[in-house]
Design a protein around this motif. Sequence first.
Motif, PDB file in Angstrom:
ATOM      1  N   ALA A 193       0.828  -1.204   0.000  1.00 28.89           N
ATOM      2  CA  ALA A 193       0.000   0.000   0.000  1.00 28.89           C
ATOM      3  C   ALA A 193       0.863   1.255   0.000  1.00 28.89           C
ATOM      4  CB  ALA A 193      -0.916  -0.002   1.222  1.00 28.89           C
ATOM      5  N   GLY A 194       1.994   1.220   0.712  1.00 30.61           N
ATOM      6  CA  GLY A 194       2.892   2.365   0.701  1.00 30.61           C
ATOM      7  C   GLY A 194       3.442   2.636  -0.682  1.00 30.61           C
ATOM      8  N   ALA A 195       3.782   1.566  -1.406  1.00 30.06           N
ATOM      9  CA  ALA A 195       4.272   1.729  -2.776  1.00 30.06           C
ATOM     10  C   ALA A 195       3.183   2.278  -3.684  1.00 30.06           C
ATOM     11  CB  ALA A 195       4.781   0.388  -3.300  1.00 30.06           C
ATOM     12  N   ARG A 196       1.944   1.794  -3.516  1.00 31.83           N
ATOM     13  CA  ARG A 196       0.841   2.299  -4.333  1.00 31.83           C
ATOM     14  C   ARG A 196       0.546   3.758  -3.991  1.00 31.83           C
ATOM     15  NH1 ARG A 196      -3.461   0.092  -7.294  1.00 31.83           N
ATOM     16  NH2 ARG A 196      -1.953  -1.567  -7.687  1.00 31.83           N
ATOM     17  N   LEU A 197       0.598   4.122  -2.723  1.00 33.99           N
ATOM     18  CA  LEU A 197       0.363   5.515  -2.323  1.00 33.99           C
ATOM     19  C   LEU A 197       1.421   6.433  -2.925  1.00 33.99           C
ATOM     20  CD1 LEU A 197      -1.188   7.627  -0.675  1.00 33.99           C
ATOM     21  CD2 LEU A 197       0.249   7.009   1.291  1.00 33.99           C
ATOM     22  N   GLY A 198       2.687   6.005  -2.886  1.00 32.59           N
ATOM     23  CA  GLY A 198       3.744   6.809  -3.479  1.00 32.59           C
ATOM     24  C   GLY A 198       3.529   7.021  -4.960  1.00 32.59           C
ATOM     25  N   ALA A 199       3.036   5.997  -5.653  1.00 36.05           N
ATOM     26  CA  ALA A 199       2.764   6.126  -7.085  1.00 36.05           C
ATOM     27  C   ALA A 199       1.620   7.095  -7.336  1.00 36.05           C
ATOM     28  CB  ALA A 199       2.441   4.759  -7.667  1.00 36.05           C
ATOM     29  N   VAL A 200       0.581   7.073  -6.500  1.00 38.38           N
ATOM     30  CA  VAL A 200      -0.537   7.993  -6.665  1.00 38.38           C
ATOM     31  C   VAL A 200      -0.079   9.433  -6.478  1.00 38.38           C
ATOM     32  CG1 VAL A 200      -2.733   8.756  -5.671  1.00 38.38           C
ATOM     33  CG2 VAL A 200      -2.304   6.310  -6.021  1.00 38.38           C
ATOM     34  N   LEU A 201       0.700   9.674  -5.451  1.00 43.59           N
ATOM     35  CA  LEU A 201       1.136  11.040  -5.168  1.00 43.59           C
ATOM     36  C   LEU A 201       2.080  11.571  -6.242  1.00 43.59           C
ATOM     37  CD1 LEU A 201       1.750  10.884  -1.311  1.00 43.59           C
ATOM     38  CD2 LEU A 201      -0.275  11.713  -2.527  1.00 43.59           C
ATOM     39  N   PRO A 238      10.428  24.058   1.695  1.00 45.91           N
ATOM     40  CA  PRO A 238      11.518  23.123   1.418  1.00 45.91           C
ATOM     41  C   PRO A 238      11.040  21.675   1.475  1.00 45.91           C
ATOM     42  CG  PRO A 238      12.172  24.751   3.067  1.00 45.91           C
ATOM     43  CD  PRO A 238      10.704  24.907   2.876  1.00 45.91           C
ATOM     44  N   GLY A 239      11.670  20.822   0.672  1.00 51.96           N
ATOM     45  CA  GLY A 239      11.374  19.401   0.706  1.00 51.96           C
ATOM     46  C   GLY A 239      10.138  19.046  -0.074  1.00 51.96           C
ATOM     47  N   GLY A 240       9.593  17.887   0.285  1.00 51.75           N
ATOM     48  CA  GLY A 240       8.409  17.383  -0.391  1.00 51.75           C
ATOM     49  C   GLY A 240       7.230  17.322   0.553  1.00 51.75           C
ATOM     50  N   HIS A 241       6.476  16.234   0.464  1.00 49.92           N
ATOM     51  CA  HIS A 241       5.263  16.113   1.266  1.00 49.92           C
ATOM     52  C   HIS A 241       5.569  16.095   2.752  1.00 49.92           C
ATOM     53  CE1 HIS A 241       1.076  15.298   1.963  1.00 49.92           C
ATOM     54  NE2 HIS A 241       1.333  14.143   2.555  1.00 49.92           N
ATOM     55  N   VAL A 242       6.717  15.572   3.147  1.00 51.62           N
ATOM     56  CA  VAL A 242       7.098  15.537   4.564  1.00 51.62           C
ATOM     57  C   VAL A 242       8.263  16.501   4.813  1.00 51.62           C
ATOM     58  CG1 VAL A 242       6.192  13.259   5.060  1.00 51.62           C
ATOM     59  CG2 VAL A 242       8.504  13.458   4.136  1.00 51.62           C
ATOM     60  N   GLY A 243       8.182  17.680   4.212  1.00 48.34           N
ATOM     61  CA  GLY A 243       9.232  18.679   4.382  1.00 48.34           C
ATOM     62  C   GLY A 243       9.463  19.083   5.825  1.00 48.34           C
ATOM     63  N   VAL A 244       8.439  18.973   6.657  1.00 48.06           N
ATOM     64  CA  VAL A 244       8.596  19.273   8.086  1.00 48.06           C
ATOM     65  C   VAL A 244       9.725  18.446   8.682  1.00 48.06           C
ATOM     66  CG1 VAL A 244       7.507  18.970  10.344  1.00 48.06           C
ATOM     67  CG2 VAL A 244       6.230  20.046   8.506  1.00 48.06           C
ATOM     68  N   ALA A 245       9.773  17.163   8.342  1.00 53.85           N
ATOM     69  CA  ALA A 245      10.802  16.271   8.881  1.00 53.85           C
ATOM     70  C   ALA A 245      12.104  16.339   8.092  1.00 53.85           C
ATOM     71  CB  ALA A 245      10.284  14.836   8.902  1.00 53.85           C
ATOM     72  N   GLU A 246      12.000  16.622   6.794  1.00 58.35           N
ATOM     73  CA  GLU A 246      13.195  16.621   5.941  1.00 58.35           C
ATOM     74  C   GLU A 246      14.069  17.851   6.167  1.00 58.35           C
ATOM     75  OE1 GLU A 246      11.240  14.405   2.025  1.00 58.35           O
ATOM     76  OE2 GLU A 246      11.009  16.565   2.297  1.00 58.35           O
ATOM     77  N   ASP A 298       9.888  20.044  -3.775  1.00 57.71           N
ATOM     78  CA  ASP A 298      10.192  18.754  -4.389  1.00 57.71           C
ATOM     79  C   ASP A 298       8.937  18.038  -4.877  1.00 57.71           C
ATOM     80  OD1 ASP A 298      12.816  19.250  -3.786  1.00 57.71           O
ATOM     81  OD2 ASP A 298      12.865  17.958  -2.011  1.00 57.71           O
ATOM     82  N   SER A 299       7.769  18.611  -4.595  1.00 60.80           N
ATOM     83  CA  SER A 299       6.502  18.018  -5.044  1.00 60.80           C
ATOM     84  C   SER A 299       6.016  18.613  -6.364  1.00 60.80           C
ATOM     85  CB  SER A 299       5.419  18.218  -3.981  1.00 60.80           C
ATOM     86  OG  SER A 299       5.752  17.594  -2.771  1.00 60.80           O
ATOM     87  N   ARG A 300       6.792  19.507  -6.963  1.00 65.25           N
ATOM     88  CA  ARG A 300       6.357  20.105  -8.231  1.00 65.25           C
ATOM     89  C   ARG A 300       6.022  19.026  -9.249  1.00 65.25           C
ATOM     90  NH1 ARG A 300      11.010  24.788  -9.019  1.00 65.25           N
ATOM     91  NH2 ARG A 300      10.281  26.204  -7.360  1.00 65.25           N
ATOM     92  N   GLY A 301       4.891  19.233  -9.923  1.00 63.51           N
ATOM     93  CA  GLY A 301       4.449  18.265 -10.912  1.00 63.51           C
ATOM     94  C   GLY A 301       3.676  17.100 -10.340  1.00 63.51           C
TER      95      GLY A 301
END
Length: 272
Positions: A146-154, A239-247, A214-217
């Motif tokens: 499911a994590g792999a599928r979620l990453g593909a969706v995003l 900065p960063g992507g979807h979890v930029g808070v942690a990155e 990093d989420s552009r596009g």
Amino acid sequence: MTDLYYDMRGSGPVLLVLPGGAGHPMGFDRMTDALADRFTVVTCDPLGLAHGRLGEPVGEQRVEDWSDGALRVLDEVLPEGESAYVLGTSSGAIASLDLLARHPGRLRHVVAHEPPCVGVLPDGARQQAAFQEVYDVYRAAGLRAAGARLGAVLSGAEPVQEAGEPQPLTREQELGNPMALFLAHVLTSFTAYGPDLAALTASPARLTLAAGVDSRGQLLHRTAQFLSRHTGSSFVEFPGGHVGVAEHPADFAGLLAETLVPVGDSQAPYTT
């Protein structure tokens, strides 16, 4: 009425933080520490997962319950006559939009970072169906698939079939894993939520939509931009992507403070 779970640190105006996922504030400490000299940072934990409730039964989550809980937290911590700043990320960003739409008088400025309320998009029905597929994969094949599928969706990538046998989680395993709880009880209900665009547009409190550079596009960058355009709100890349808070916690915190309280704002919190 459920108990409230939250942490407070720092001093200055109240900054309410609504984490994503299942609301567990893991990975937020470095960012909130960086803000504690300028704000009283109040980090919500809607399910109490970081406060001893991880492993206890969890039901299907509703956006309105999270935002109602956030309002109750504000009622406890906000001084009389004051309004709060808010940062919501991912599912917490959806809750922040609902809070702003229904209770704008308690808020000063909301930053909603990559809210996955994809139903607003022209292809929203297809995107919501893709999140339903993530849930179905989780139930059938387990967390990794499911994590792999979620990453593909995003990301918009083609989903890759996971090799190996399906590994669905037992109920006990699910209750002990925040990511599993998100997939099981938050993902589909929150991505089905439709924000009140008229109320957000008319709100006296400020709204900024945000997405990671990093989420552009990608899907949630597009969603944030769409919401910005259709509510007349600002759009800021963090900065960063979807979890930029942690990155990139320090850089994320610095830009958040500048976004919430622009230089020269008479309501600016003190800085060191």
